[in-house]
Design an enzyme around this catalytic site. Structure first.
Site, mmCIF file in Angstrom:
data_model
loop_
_atom_site.group_PDB
_atom_site.id
_atom_site.type_symbol
_atom_site.label_atom_id
_atom_site.label_comp_id
_atom_site.label_asym_id
_atom_site.label_seq_id
_atom_site.Cartn_x
_atom_site.Cartn_y
_atom_site.Cartn_z
ATOM 1 N N ASN A 9 -16.047 -2.994 24.284
ATOM 2 C CA ASN A 9 -15.374 -3.479 23.251
ATOM 3 C C ASN A 9 -14.896 -4.997 23.611
ATOM 4 O O ASN A 9 -13.799 -5.173 24.319
ATOM 5 C CB ASN A 9 -14.004 -2.646 23.005
ATOM 6 C CG ASN A 9 -13.139 -2.912 21.957
ATOM 7 O OD1 ASN A 9 -13.184 -3.864 21.036
ATOM 8 N ND2 ASN A 9 -12.062 -2.435 21.947
ATOM 9 N N TRP A 10 -15.309 -5.942 22.824
ATOM 10 C CA TRP A 10 -14.849 -7.205 22.981
ATOM 11 C C TRP A 10 -13.627 -7.676 22.675
ATOM 12 O O TRP A 10 -13.097 -8.551 23.098
ATOM 13 C CB TRP A 10 -15.911 -8.325 22.476
ATOM 14 C CG TRP A 10 -17.428 -8.187 23.036
ATOM 15 C CD1 TRP A 10 -17.642 -7.265 24.216
ATOM 16 C CD2 TRP A 10 -18.254 -9.020 23.034
ATOM 17 N NE1 TRP A 10 -19.083 -7.595 24.698
ATOM 18 C CE2 TRP A 10 -19.425 -8.622 23.726
ATOM 19 C CE3 TRP A 10 -18.656 -10.073 22.139
ATOM 20 C CZ2 TRP A 10 -20.709 -9.297 23.863
ATOM 21 C CZ3 TRP A 10 -20.031 -10.709 21.932
ATOM 22 C CH2 TRP A 10 -20.863 -10.512 22.888
ATOM 23 N N LYS A 11 -13.001 -6.818 21.671
ATOM 24 C CA LYS A 11 -11.649 -7.244 21.071
ATOM 25 C C LYS A 11 -11.823 -8.707 20.551
ATOM 26 O O LYS A 11 -12.882 -8.900 20.102
ATOM 27 C CB LYS A 11 -10.493 -6.803 22.041
ATOM 28 C CG LYS A 11 -10.538 -5.533 22.796
ATOM 29 C CD LYS A 11 -9.488 -5.110 23.522
ATOM 30 C CE LYS A 11 -9.685 -3.681 24.163
ATOM 31 N NZ LYS A 11 -8.423 -3.092 24.785
ATOM 32 N N HIS A 96 -8.952 2.893 17.364
ATOM 33 C CA HIS A 96 -8.586 2.486 18.541
ATOM 34 C C HIS A 96 -6.891 2.161 18.699
ATOM 35 O O HIS A 96 -6.459 2.167 17.785
ATOM 36 C CB HIS A 96 -9.202 0.855 18.683
ATOM 37 C CG HIS A 96 -8.988 0.541 20.144
ATOM 38 N ND1 HIS A 96 -7.795 -0.178 20.581
ATOM 39 C CD2 HIS A 96 -9.887 0.499 21.179
ATOM 40 C CE1 HIS A 96 -8.032 -0.201 21.966
ATOM 41 N NE2 HIS A 96 -9.436 -0.105 22.184
ATOM 42 N N GLU A 98 -5.177 -0.014 19.843
ATOM 43 C CA GLU A 98 -4.532 -1.169 19.133
ATOM 44 C C GLU A 98 -4.478 -1.313 17.647
ATOM 45 O O GLU A 98 -3.390 -1.786 17.085
ATOM 46 C CB GLU A 98 -5.458 -2.299 19.619
ATOM 47 C CG GLU A 98 -5.166 -2.482 21.326
ATOM 48 C CD GLU A 98 -6.088 -3.190 21.972
ATOM 49 O OE1 GLU A 98 -6.042 -3.283 23.125
ATOM 50 O OE2 GLU A 98 -6.956 -3.510 21.263
ATOM 51 N N GLU A 168 -8.553 7.432 25.109
ATOM 52 C CA GLU A 168 -8.062 6.172 25.558
ATOM 53 C C GLU A 168 -6.651 6.997 26.112
ATOM 54 O O GLU A 168 -5.737 6.948 25.350
ATOM 55 C CB GLU A 168 -7.669 5.272 24.768
ATOM 56 C CG GLU A 168 -8.831 4.753 23.811
ATOM 57 C CD GLU A 168 -8.389 3.734 22.820
ATOM 58 O OE1 GLU A 168 -8.633 2.409 23.019
ATOM 59 O OE2 GLU A 168 -7.617 3.994 21.801
ATOM 60 N N GLY A 174 -5.536 -2.023 30.122
ATOM 61 C CA GLY A 174 -4.756 -3.507 30.180
ATOM 62 C C GLY A 174 -3.674 -3.411 31.180
ATOM 63 O O GLY A 174 -3.038 -4.496 31.652
ATOM 64 N N SER A 214 -8.949 1.154 31.493
ATOM 65 C CA SER A 214 -9.234 0.493 32.616
ATOM 66 C C SER A 214 -10.224 0.902 33.433
ATOM 67 O O SER A 214 -10.009 1.083 34.836
ATOM 68 C CB SER A 214 -7.905 0.306 33.294
ATOM 69 O OG SER A 214 -6.729 -0.460 32.644
#
Length: 252
Positions: A9-11, A96, A98, A168, A174, A214
């Site tokens: 997932n490049w975000k 997700h 986020e 997750e 992160g 992570s």
């Protein structure tokens, strides 16, 4: 049998040119290899149409990081599931943490996104997981159950079996914190038991459940060795081909 999967997932990272360069590099790195897992890269929308034809689709699947909860129309700035599919991409990350936290995506919104993704032939990578306070209060099972039931349990068994689930631990994204292999296995097994209860053992046994918190080359092998951890949804470590390859190699 369910698949082992390593998905990146490049975000919100990489310009178009940088993204193309990374996709090409990853393609070259895997050119003479036969990975023991499915490899997926989920890129920003603007990369999809350029990256999809660049990679060997037999080795690397491409996905979006999100899609709209509307089919089409006057929704400035949104990108529909049909648009994602039109690029040749096959996957889409939905729910997700986020997106839930920063953009207030509710179970109802996500239910609609999943429906539209499936209707357009995309495979959703559907994310669930708890924040630190919920984990510390011992509510992780309750939270994860609510996220699964709230967005997915209206699906038929046939439609549900087209999903990939990603767990997750939001407290480990992160932060450098990682769930221990035992913690990961415990909640992955719980998620599989919830799916079995709703859709039966066959569907549960064939659903890939990825760990997304992570995960890096140094801990991937230990995490992936768990019977209910079928791979990873990788953030930061997917932005360098060598780091991502190190995680893919955990299945070799």
């Amino acid at each position: 049998m369910r698949k082992n999967i390593v998905a990146g997932n490049w975000k919100m990272n990489k310009t178009l040119q940088e993204g193309i360069a990374l996709a090409k590099e990853l393609n070259e790195v895997l050119a003479n290899e036969r990975p023991n897992c499915d490899v997926i890269i989920c890129t920003p929308f603007i990369h999809l149409a350029s990256v999809t034809p660049l990679v060997d689709s037999a080795k690397i699947g491409v996905g979006a990081e999100n899609c709209a909860d509307k089919e089409s129309g006057a929704y400035t700035g949104e990108v529909s599931a049909a648009m994602v599919a039109s690029t040749g991409a096959k996957y889409v990350i939905l729910g997700h943490s986020e997106r839930r936290a920063y953009y207030h995506e509710t179970p109802e919104i996500l239910k609609e996104k999943v429906r539209l993704a499936l209707a357009n032939g995309l495979t959703p990578i559907f994310c669930v997981g708890e924040v630190l306070e919920e984990r510390e209060a011992g509510k992780q099972n309750e939270v994860v159950y609510g996220q699964l039931a709230g967005s997915l349990f209206d699906l038929s068994a046939e439609d549900f079996s087209r999903l990939i689930i990603a767990y997750e631990p939001v407290w480990a994204i992160g932060t450098g914190k990682t769930a221990t292999a035992a913690q990961a296995q415990e909640i992955h097994a719980y998620i599989r038991s919830v799916i079995a209860e709703k859709y039966g053992k066959d569907v549960a046994d064939n659903t890939s459940i990825l760990y997304g918190g992570s995960c890096k080359a140094s801990n991937a092998r230990e995490l992936f060795a768990n019977p209910d951890v079928d791979g990873g949804l990788i953030g930061g470590a997917s932005l360098k081909a060598a780091d991502f390859k190190g995680i893919i190699d955990a299945f070799n």
